[in-house]
Design an enzyme around this catalytic site. Structure first.
Site, PDB file in Angstrom:
ATOM      1  N   GLU A  53     -47.190  23.445  84.836  1.00 51.78           N
ATOM      2  CA  GLU A  53     -47.509  23.470  83.443  1.00 51.78           C
ATOM      3  C   GLU A  53     -47.485  21.957  82.915  1.00 51.78           C
ATOM      4  OE1 GLU A  53     -45.073  26.629  81.481  1.00 51.78           O
ATOM      5  OE2 GLU A  53     -46.359  27.880  82.476  1.00 51.78           O
TER       6      GLU A  53
ATOM      7  N   GLU B 143     -48.223  32.783  87.833  1.00 47.19           N
ATOM      8  CA  GLU B 143     -47.063  33.328  86.753  1.00 47.19           C
ATOM      9  C   GLU B 143     -47.933  34.370  86.229  1.00 47.19           C
ATOM     10  OE1 GLU B 143     -44.251  30.833  84.934  1.00 47.19           O
ATOM     11  OE2 GLU B 143     -44.274  29.098  86.616  1.00 47.19           O
TER      12      GLU B 143
HETATM   13  C1  BG6 Z   1     -43.389  29.144  82.649  1.00 47.43           C
HETATM   14  C2  BG6 Z   1     -42.586  28.195  83.546  1.00 47.43           C
HETATM   15  O1  BG6 Z   1     -43.540  28.416  81.585  1.00 47.43           O
HETATM   16  O2  BG6 Z   1     -42.954  30.140  82.168  1.00 47.43           O
HETATM   17  C3  BG6 Z   1     -41.570  28.669  84.112  1.00 47.43           C
HETATM   18  O3  BG6 Z   1     -43.351  27.757  84.602  1.00 47.43           O
HETATM   19  C4  BG6 Z   1     -40.789  29.674  83.074  1.00 47.43           C
HETATM   20  O4  BG6 Z   1     -40.408  27.851  84.562  1.00 47.43           O
HETATM   21  C5  BG6 Z   1     -41.733  30.865  82.845  1.00 47.43           C
HETATM   22  O5  BG6 Z   1     -39.419  30.310  83.557  1.00 47.43           O
HETATM   23  C6  BG6 Z   1     -41.175  31.928  81.902  1.00 47.43           C
HETATM   24  O6  BG6 Z   1     -40.697  31.259  80.631  1.00 47.43           O
HETATM   25  P1  BG6 Z   1     -39.309  31.484  80.128  1.00 47.43           P
HETATM   26  O7  BG6 Z   1     -39.038  30.415  78.975  1.00 47.43           O
HETATM   27  O8  BG6 Z   1     -39.070  32.840  79.543  1.00 47.43           O
HETATM   28  O9  BG6 Z   1     -38.296  31.201  81.236  1.00 47.43           O
END
Ligand code: BG6
Length: 473
Positions: free
Chosen positions: A166, A372
């Site tokens: 990211e 993700e």
């Molecule tokens: C992504 C990141 O932005 O989303 C992760 O790569 C992150 O590190 C994931 O944990 C979920 O976002 P959040 O803010 O709910 O943890």
């Protein structure tokens, strides 16, 4: 086009899930690890720190055994740069190197392909102190040296490396705390060059495939007005194409580059930089997806007012977020009235995933890996030790279906690696915001026994993987 007969997932489709070092490992200062910028950042009020997290550093064998039980064929995790080189540019730490050999070997023991992110938000703090982190060109060489240590150590066992997680979120949300836009885009440019150099080194040093790992999403115009449509095109350049055109085509997206030049925010580029980028050639594109983005046009004046409000200290959460996503004279991010949301306000948009897959494939013609995607909400542990997370099952079901539809549309999709295998600490909302299919028995401040408990989604995903995506009931 839903008249096509759905294609099956390919036989070698990678099924698994993801994590990142600083959010799950704990052991933040053990075995020679240096502090990262995350370790020293102020802890958000009401949330835990990063000292223990899910204790994955000590319990990775137990965690990987559970992943194997679910039927995983891949596990995406990150290597902590400050574990390998504690001060970022000095001696290599043998205990850090050994740890990731053990993690990789444990995956391979079960036939799980490790998908290794080289850098997931955890820059060694020493480099921030020494020369301001990514604002300095020196960070390029230090990153490449660190990556080369990883390629040399692990390149014969790891088939898939990811460069930077990211980068677009780090730049857009100014995670480096840069004082001006020029400085912010200069740091971003250094990351782009560093990533390109790391890709070239990877190809010279091992047979592995390597990819960028931005957070990518389709961009919807809020209305069908031509101005909003144009705002969506421009925002797509700012949010997505700046990170993918550079690595895939070796060039900055034109309209956005002109926008930055007009605002004196375009980075200084050295003569060889664009050639390095043009020679980098990713083997695939890994991307994180959490729902579509929606924008509308804003004038220069409105945009400036939104920005000022954001920095005034008087903005509410929505004004702050809107101000953050505003580019005066271009676009402002908005809530999409047609998009479902989780209780934390994150979009639930499986059709948007299909659109994003289509756009990426049709634009770049590279295999894609979803690294993700997931549903972060508080879970309840029942008295008899169960977690009935049917909302997560529903989320996964819909997104996996969207993957199958995209494959049917012709997209070359390599795998699906949602966030996350087990609960870990969210970037801003602590461990209360849970994403895992395995529950970690701890609360925000009470570490309890950190036991691993299989949620209902564990059994559902196991069944899905066993049927290679056919059984989604
Ligand atoms: C992504 C990141 O932005 O989303 C992760 O790569 C992150 O590190 C994931 O944990 C979920 O976002 P959040 O803010 O709910 O943890």
């Amino acid at each position: 086009m839903d008249i096509l007969k759905l294609k099956d997932f390919p036989e070698d489709f990678l099924w698994g899930a993801s994590s990142s070092a600083y959010q799950c490992e704990g052991a933040w200062d053990e075995d020679g690890k240096g502090p990262s910028v995350q370790d020293v950042a102020p802890v958000i009020k009401g949330t835990t720190d990063w000292k223990v997290c899910s204790d994955h550093y000590h319990r990775f064998k137990e965690d990987i055994a559970l992943m194997a039980e679910m039927g995983f064929t891949e596990y995406r995790f990150s290597i902590a740069w400050p574990r390998i080189i504690p001060d970022g540019d000095g001696e290599v730490n043998p205990l850090g190197v050994k740890h990731y050999h053990e993690v990789i070997d444990e995956c391979l023991k079960y036939g799980i392909q490790p998908v290794v992110t080289l850098y997931h938000f955890d820059l060694p703090y020493a480099l921030q102190e020494k020369y301001g982190g990514w604002t300095s060109r020196q960070c390029i060489d230090d990153f490449v040296r660190y990556c080369e240590v990883c390629f040399k150590e692990y390149g014969d066992k790891v088939k898939y490396f990811l460069t930077i997680n990211e980068q677009n979120m780090m730049t857009m949300f100014n995670m480096g705390g840069y004082k001006t836009d020029k400085e912010r885009y200069q740091a971003n440019h250094h990351m782009l060059v560093a990533q390109a150099k790391a890709m070239i080194s990877c190809h010279n040093m091992c047979d592995a495939w390597i990819a960028p790992a931005p957070n990518i999403t389709c961009v919807y115009p809020l209305t069908s007005s031509p101005e909003d449509y144009l705002a969506a095109m421009d925002y797509d350049q700012l949010r997505n194409r700046l990170y993918l055109d550079t690595v895939c085509f070796g060039k900055y997206p034109e309209a956005f580059a002109l926008y930055l030049k007009e605002r004196n925010a375009f980075p200084d580029i050295e003569e060889e930089d664009m050639e390095i980028m043009a020679n980098a050639h990713p083997d695939f594109i890994a991307f994180n997806y959490y729902g579509g983005s929606t924008v509308k046009y804003v004038s220069e004046e409105e945009g400036r007012a939104a920005k000022e409000k954001m920095t005034s200290g008087k903005a509410n959460m929505e004004e702050f977020m809107t101000g953050m996503m505003t580019e005066p004279g271009m676009a402002v991010g908005c809530k999409n009235p047609l998009q479902e949301e989780t209780s934390y306000g994150m979009g639930i948009d499986p059709v948007g995933l299909r659109i994003t897959l289509r756009e990426l494939w049709e634009r770049y013609s590279l295999p894609l890996l979803i690294t993700e995607n997931g549903c972060g909400v508080p879970d309840t542990l029942t008295e008899d030790g169960k977690v009935h997370d049917d909302y997560r099952i529903d989320y996964l079901r819909k997104h996996i279906k969207a993957c199958q539809q995209a494959i049917t549309d012709g997209v070359d999709l390599m795998g699906y690696s949602p966030w996350s295998a087990f609960d870990l600490v969210s970037t801003h909302q602590g461990i209360t915001k849970r994403y895992g299919m395995i529950y970690i028995n701890r609360d925000e401040f009470d570490l309890k026994d950190l036991a691993r408990i299989k949620k209902d989604s564990f059994y559902w995903y196991q069944k899905c993987i066993k049927s290679n995506g056919k059984d989604l009931d």
